[in-house]
Design a protein around this motif. Structure first.
Motif, short mmCIF file in Angstrom:
data_model
loop_
_atom_site.label_atom_id
_atom_site.label_comp_id
_atom_site.label_asym_id
_atom_site.label_seq_id
_atom_site.Cartn_x
_atom_site.Cartn_y
_atom_site.Cartn_z
N ASP A 1 -1.91 7.42 9.15
CA ASP A 1 -1.09 7.46 7.94
C ASP A 1 -1.98 7.10 6.76
OD1 ASP A 1 1.36 8.02 6.84
OD2 ASP A 1 2.19 6.01 7.07
N PHE B 1 -2.69 6.75 2.45
CA PHE B 1 -2.18 6.48 1.09
C PHE B 1 -0.92 5.62 1.09
CE2 PHE B 1 -4.46 10.56 -0.15
CZ PHE B 1 -5.51 9.91 -0.74
N SER B 2 -0.78 4.74 2.07
CA SER B 2 0.28 3.73 2.03
C SER B 2 -0.13 2.57 2.92
CB SER B 2 1.62 4.30 2.49
OG SER B 2 2.63 3.29 2.45
N GLY C 1 3.21 6.98 4.26
CA GLY C 1 2.15 7.76 3.63
C GLY C 1 2.19 9.21 4.08
N ASN C 2 1.01 9.82 4.22
CA ASN C 2 0.90 11.21 4.67
C ASN C 2 0.10 11.22 5.96
OD1 ASN C 2 1.02 13.97 4.80
ND2 ASN C 2 -0.11 14.36 2.91
N HIS D 1 -6.30 13.65 1.74
CA HIS D 1 -5.86 12.67 2.74
C HIS D 1 -6.50 12.92 4.10
CE1 HIS D 1 -2.68 15.20 4.64
NE2 HIS D 1 -2.60 14.24 5.54
N VAL E 1 1.84 13.12 0.11
CA VAL E 1 0.88 12.40 -0.73
C VAL E 1 -0.44 13.17 -0.65
CG1 VAL E 1 0.13 10.11 -1.43
CG2 VAL E 1 1.93 10.31 0.31
N GLN F 1 3.54 9.04 -5.28
CA GLN F 1 3.94 10.34 -4.76
C GLN F 1 4.74 10.16 -3.48
OE1 GLN F 1 0.71 13.10 -4.11
NE2 GLN F 1 2.05 14.76 -3.48
N GLY F 2 5.74 11.03 -3.31
CA GLY F 2 6.46 11.11 -2.04
C GLY F 2 7.80 10.43 -1.99
N ARG G 1 8.84 8.62 1.29
CA ARG G 1 7.51 8.00 1.41
C ARG G 1 7.27 7.06 0.23
NH1 ARG G 1 5.01 11.65 5.03
NH2 ARG G 1 6.74 12.77 6.00
N GLY H 1 3.87 6.71 -1.28
CA GLY H 1 2.46 6.97 -1.47
C GLY H 1 1.89 6.30 -2.70
N LYS H 2 0.74 5.67 -2.53
CA LYS H 2 0.03 5.03 -3.64
C LYS H 2 -1.43 5.48 -3.59
CE LYS H 2 3.54 2.42 -4.92
NZ LYS H 2 4.24 2.63 -6.22
#
Length: 285
Positions: A10, A12-13, A19-20, A77, A219, A245-246, A251, A253-254
């Motif tokens: 996962d 971006f979280s 996340g993604n 990602h 994300v 995002q998301g 989600r 996402g950061k």
């Protein structure tokens, strides 16, 4: 055919399942292109990656990146998720940074506290989008003409066309007509107003890929990297900011963007959520 280590990461979280995800197959050298494509279709994720021995002696490893419909020369990602999996599986970089070889060449990756970050690769296509195409995309996204502040190509290997919009509310309101959107990946973004509660500058981003298994990407590092190059070129953002995002997909996402010595670093947290073995012999067409 030998079995391969398999991880689902996962990206971006810092919260699991927010996340993604990217599927990473280590020891992918014995797989054919057809087998890689079959595995990517089976995982049904936005991307699946395969780690191979590098061709370039400067690289630590080589990666091939597949969506459910095509191979990509670069994606964000998957770059961070693959690096995370490679390090976790015992990979040792030659230097202080990790060097990934992929379709766009060599991509630098670094470990930054609890996050990984990559340097935004050069744009393969940039500049304004033709008026008729920008208008067609705007109509497919069902936004008003006054809500679109600009349209640029920010293609770093993933093919992105991006729209700068008037507010995050417009970004979050979009309900695309995917049948009209066409095959070009489209990203939209807008800046949040400054908030008294904190000093961080934030942007809201969404990514649409008509025809893919996931027509809205949760994300998206490659999109954010391209947007960062647009924002820096037009002096529309500080050297450090955060991208959200998301949220409409459940989600959180950061994506952290930071400019250092003229390099644009795009980073985030990475978590392994699935760790096992893939029996690649079943992937033969």
């Amino acid at each position: 055919m030998p079995r391969s280590l398999f991880k689902q990461v996962d990206v971006f979280s810092d919260q699991p399942f927010k996340g993604n995800p990217v599927a990473v197959i280590l020891d992918g050298d014995d797989l054919s292109v057809d087998q890689m494509a079959a595995i990517a279709r089976w995982t049904n994720l936005s991307e699946t990656t395969f780690v191979l021995k590098p061709n370039d002696p400067r690289a630590d490893y080589r990666v091939r990146i597949f969506s459910t419909v095509l191979e990509l020369p670069f994606a964000g990602h998957p770059t961070l998720g693959t690096c995370h999996a490679w390090l976790e599986a015992g990979g040792k970089p030659r230097g202080g940074e990790i060097i990934q070889e992929c379709g766009v060449g060599l991509v630098r990756v670094r470990r930054d506290a609890n996050r990984l970050a990559f340097v935004a690769p050069p744009l393969q296509r940039s500049g304004p989008v033709a008026t008729d195409q920008a208008e067609a995309v705007r109509r497919a996204l069902r936004i008003e003409a006054h809500e679109m502040l600009g349209a640029q190509w920010i293609d770093n290997g993933a093919g992105w066309l991006a729209l700068r919009l008037s507010s995050p509310d417009v970004v979050l309101r979009i309900k695309p007509d995917f049948a009209q959107l066409g095959s070009t990946p489209v990203g939209v973004f807008a800046a949040w107003p400054a908030r008294a509660s904190h000093d961080d500058v934030e942007f809201e981003v969404r990514a649409f890929i008509a025809g893919d298994a996931m027509p809205e990407d949760p994300v998206t590092g490659s999109l954010v990297a391209g947007i960062a190059q647009w924002l820096r070129g037009d002096h529309l953002a500080p050297d450090t900011y955060l991208v959200n995002q998301g949220r409409l997909l459940g989600r959180a996402g950061k994506i952290h963007v930071n400019v250092h010595d003229e390099d644009i670093w795009v980073g985030g947290n990475t978590l392994t959520l699935v760790d096992g073995v893939l029996d690649a012999s079943v992937a033969a067409p």
